[in-house]
Design a protein around this motif. Structure first.
Motif, mmCIF file in Angstrom:
data_model
loop_
_atom_site.group_PDB
_atom_site.id
_atom_site.type_symbol
_atom_site.label_atom_id
_atom_site.label_comp_id
_atom_site.label_asym_id
_atom_site.label_seq_id
_atom_site.Cartn_x
_atom_site.Cartn_y
_atom_site.Cartn_z
ATOM 1 N N LYS A 218 -26.090 -84.663 32.092
ATOM 2 C CA LYS A 218 -27.168 -85.533 31.941
ATOM 3 C C LYS A 218 -27.715 -86.037 33.298
ATOM 4 C CE LYS A 218 -29.247 -89.112 29.190
ATOM 5 N NZ LYS A 218 -30.331 -88.469 28.646
ATOM 6 N N THR A 219 -29.044 -85.955 33.569
ATOM 7 C CA THR A 219 -29.708 -86.280 34.714
ATOM 8 C C THR A 219 -30.809 -87.137 34.769
ATOM 9 O OG1 THR A 219 -30.943 -84.357 35.048
ATOM 10 C CG2 THR A 219 -28.686 -84.092 35.871
ATOM 11 N N PRO A 220 -31.151 -87.998 35.446
ATOM 12 C CA PRO A 220 -32.252 -88.812 35.565
ATOM 13 C C PRO A 220 -33.515 -88.039 35.242
ATOM 14 C CG PRO A 220 -30.708 -89.699 37.329
ATOM 15 C CD PRO A 220 -30.207 -88.160 36.659
ATOM 16 N N PRO A 221 -33.947 -86.741 35.601
ATOM 17 C CA PRO A 221 -35.004 -86.194 35.539
ATOM 18 C C PRO A 221 -35.455 -86.206 34.003
ATOM 19 C CG PRO A 221 -33.786 -85.306 37.184
ATOM 20 C CD PRO A 221 -32.888 -86.013 36.658
ATOM 21 N N ALA A 222 -34.553 -86.254 33.177
ATOM 22 C CA ALA A 222 -34.852 -86.055 31.782
ATOM 23 C C ALA A 222 -36.072 -86.860 31.329
ATOM 24 C CB ALA A 222 -33.453 -86.322 30.806
ATOM 25 N N GLY A 223 -35.934 -88.252 31.771
ATOM 26 C CA GLY A 223 -37.078 -89.156 31.105
ATOM 27 C C GLY A 223 -37.641 -89.799 32.375
ATOM 28 N N ASN A 224 -37.760 -89.432 33.551
ATOM 29 C CA ASN A 224 -38.438 -89.688 34.882
ATOM 30 C C ASN A 224 -39.567 -89.114 35.148
ATOM 31 O OD1 ASN A 224 -38.862 -90.565 37.476
ATOM 32 N ND2 ASN A 224 -36.961 -91.131 37.732
ATOM 33 N N ALA A 438 -39.450 -91.730 42.035
ATOM 34 C CA ALA A 438 -38.414 -91.475 41.020
ATOM 35 C C ALA A 438 -37.224 -92.206 41.266
ATOM 36 C CB ALA A 438 -37.933 -90.064 41.374
ATOM 37 N N VAL A 439 -36.842 -92.514 42.566
ATOM 38 C CA VAL A 439 -35.645 -93.490 42.656
ATOM 39 C C VAL A 439 -36.026 -94.965 42.263
ATOM 40 C CG1 VAL A 439 -34.141 -94.664 44.569
ATOM 41 C CG2 VAL A 439 -34.789 -92.288 44.767
ATOM 42 N N ARG A 440 -37.244 -95.416 42.590
ATOM 43 C CA ARG A 440 -37.573 -96.799 42.178
ATOM 44 C C ARG A 440 -37.744 -96.869 40.505
ATOM 45 N NH1 ARG A 440 -41.045 -100.383 44.376
ATOM 46 N NH2 ARG A 440 -39.731 -100.178 46.030
ATOM 47 N N ARG A 445 -35.260 -98.887 35.542
ATOM 48 C CA ARG A 445 -34.575 -98.396 34.102
ATOM 49 C C ARG A 445 -33.350 -99.225 34.078
ATOM 50 N NH1 ARG A 445 -35.545 -92.615 31.640
ATOM 51 N NH2 ARG A 445 -34.214 -91.913 33.584
ATOM 52 N N ARG A 446 -32.602 -98.863 34.927
ATOM 53 C CA ARG A 446 -31.267 -99.532 34.995
ATOM 54 C C ARG A 446 -31.266 -101.148 34.717
ATOM 55 N NH1 ARG A 446 -29.954 -95.903 39.163
ATOM 56 N NH2 ARG A 446 -30.262 -97.378 40.682
ATOM 57 N N ASP A 447 -32.132 -101.610 35.632
ATOM 58 C CA ASP A 447 -32.333 -103.438 35.584
ATOM 59 C C ASP A 447 -32.980 -103.763 34.407
ATOM 60 O OD1 ASP A 447 -31.200 -103.002 37.875
ATOM 61 O OD2 ASP A 447 -32.758 -103.511 39.119
ATOM 62 N N ARG A 448 -33.578 -102.792 33.601
ATOM 63 C CA ARG A 448 -34.156 -103.361 32.294
ATOM 64 C C ARG A 448 -33.289 -103.646 31.094
ATOM 65 N NH1 ARG A 448 -38.734 -99.657 29.130
ATOM 66 N NH2 ARG A 448 -39.889 -101.414 28.110
#
Length: 449
Positions: A218-224, A438-440, A445-448
């Motif tokens: 599973k990679t970040p691009p899925a919902g980025n 994308a990095v931002r 998303r992690r800090d939410r």
């Protein structure tokens, strides 16, 4: 289907030239994880026997590489090197899947072109090597020095093997490669790969939707929203206008821009606009991908296929009946710099100067054409040198356009554009901007809560 121009360039940046000074042997290696290189054991066997470091040649200098795993020839013929002195390098994405007929691309440092050379192959099937299987390759030339080079599967977008040997170094008979299953398991490469590519999205950014589906984790691009191709071209209106003006005036055009500047998307938009503006049909507009064309015969065959023919010797009669008005030459830098490439460039230029063929060329490259092929012929300029004396260059997008691009991607997303404002306050090339965003986005998303 070939790799995107960005993926093609990224694979090359993942490769290094390896040299053992004690016997002056050289070959190719490539980064598979931070500080970790993969190559063939026979490339570095003298260094292993004498317990000396291997020289790793990069643009910024020569660095020592320490052999940490050595699996001798004839099988599997692999070596892992550690180099802690090089930081911030890209890494290939490894994916073992391969099927009969898959198109393959490789890049390495050969005896004829020690500064780097491309090769394409097709997968013919497995070879029983006694102790295990090798990948048998056809329809490509494997020269000395290509050993240890990555083998990119154009279908999956992942590196599926390591070039090992040639079936005939002087022809396009092909070669053999070591499959990924032979890589030593002690380094937990799947975890290293996942960790690297989830933190650095360069490689995954280059994959299309189908190729991204092959990624096993599973990679970040899925919902980025900042991953994937842009739906529309932004900020290149002036460049598009200049290209159309050149074509309307009866000239050729050279488009020059660095990796990630949107050249592929610009070509797609250009194709749409010339059809609308000049009334040209799809059959009158051809596209050539030089990452997949290695000879004049293949070049002619591509054009014949586009025109609905079967054999290269039909090309003159086909062009009289079905004239081509425009040829879009993608990744011209992928053309071989030697004699075979020179033959293709000379033939294309001659075709465009034929009074019976009103053909115009649009050449896309990372460098200006007069510099790209300086070695074509020492006694004269390259056939492409004066194709377009004033090329259309793709500068970074202005901050206002960068904002527009970010706004387009954020439509319907959870975060407000103000959270990205510092990223588009300066001019940037589109790919660099999207990667930073994308990095931002992942950080937010992690800090939410």
């Amino acid at each position: 289907m070939g790799p995107s121009q960005d993926l093609d360039d990224l694979l090359r940046r993942c490769t290094v030239r390896l040299r053992v000074p004690q016997d002056e042997s050289q070959g190719t290696g490539f980064w598979i994880a931070p500080g970790l290189l993969l190559t063939c054991a026979h490339v570095v066997e003298t260094a292993h026997a004498r317990s000396v470091p291997v020289e790793i040649a990069l643009d910024q200098g020569i660095y020592p590489g320490r052999i940490v795993e050595f699996l001798s020839k004839p099988y599997p013929d692999l070596a892992l090197l550690r180099c802690d002195d090089v930081r911030d390098h890209p890494c290939v994405y490894l994916h073992s899947d391969i099927a009969l007929g898959d198109g393959l691309y490789s890049y390495g440092y050969t005896d004829q072109y020690p500064r780097g050379d491309s090769a394409t192959f097709a997968y013919e099937g497995p070879t029983d090597a006694g102790s295990g299987s090798l990948l048998k390759l056809k329809q490509g030339q494997s020269r000395p020095g290509l050993s240890g080079a990555p083998l990119l599967n154009l279908r999956t977008g992942g590196v599926c093997g390591i070039v090992k040997s040639s079936r005939d170094r002087d022809s396009d008979l092909g070669g053999r490669a070591v499959p990924l299953a032979c890589i030593p398991s002690g380094y937990d490469l799947p975890s290293l790969q996942q960790s690297f590519h989830q933190r650095h999205g360069d490689w995954l950014d280059c994959l299309n939707a189908e190729q991204r589906g092959w990624v096993p984790w599973k990679t970040p691009p899925a919902g980025n929203p900042f991953y994937g191709e842009s739906p529309t071209l932004l900020g290149r209106d002036d460049e598009t206008r200049r290209i159309l003006e050149k074509l309307q005036a009866g000239g050729h055009c050279s488009i020059v821009g660095p990796s990630g500047s949107g050249k592929t998307l610009l070509l797609r938009e250009l194709r749409r606009q010339v059809k609308s503006r000049f009334g040209w049909r799809d059959s009158e507009i051809g596209s050539l991908n030089f990452r997949l064309i290695g000879s004049l015969h293949e070049l002619k065959q591509e054009i014949v296929n586009h025109l609905g023919g079967q054999k290269p010797n039909e090309i003159k009669s086909l062009l009289r009946r079905k004239p081509l008005r425009l040829l879009l030459l993608d990744d011209v830098g992928g053309l071989e710099a030697g004699q075979r490439g020179y033959e293709m460039r000379r033939w294309l230029r001659g075709l465009s100067q034929d009074e019976h063929c009103p053909l115009k060329l649009v050449a896309v490259s990372n460098e200006r054409l007069e510099f790209l092929f300086r070695k074509d012929d020492p006694a004269r300029d390259s056939p492409f040198a004066d194709l377009d004396p004033v090329p259309v260059e793709l500068p970074p997008l202005a901050p206002a356009v960068c904002r527009q691009l970010v706004q387009q991607r954020l439509a319907g997303a959870a975060f407000h554009i103000a959270r990205f404002e510092d990223l588009f306050s300066v001019s940037r090339q589109p790919r660099e901007l999207l990667h930073q965003c994308a990095v931002r986005y992942e950080e937010l998303r992690r800090d939410r809560p």
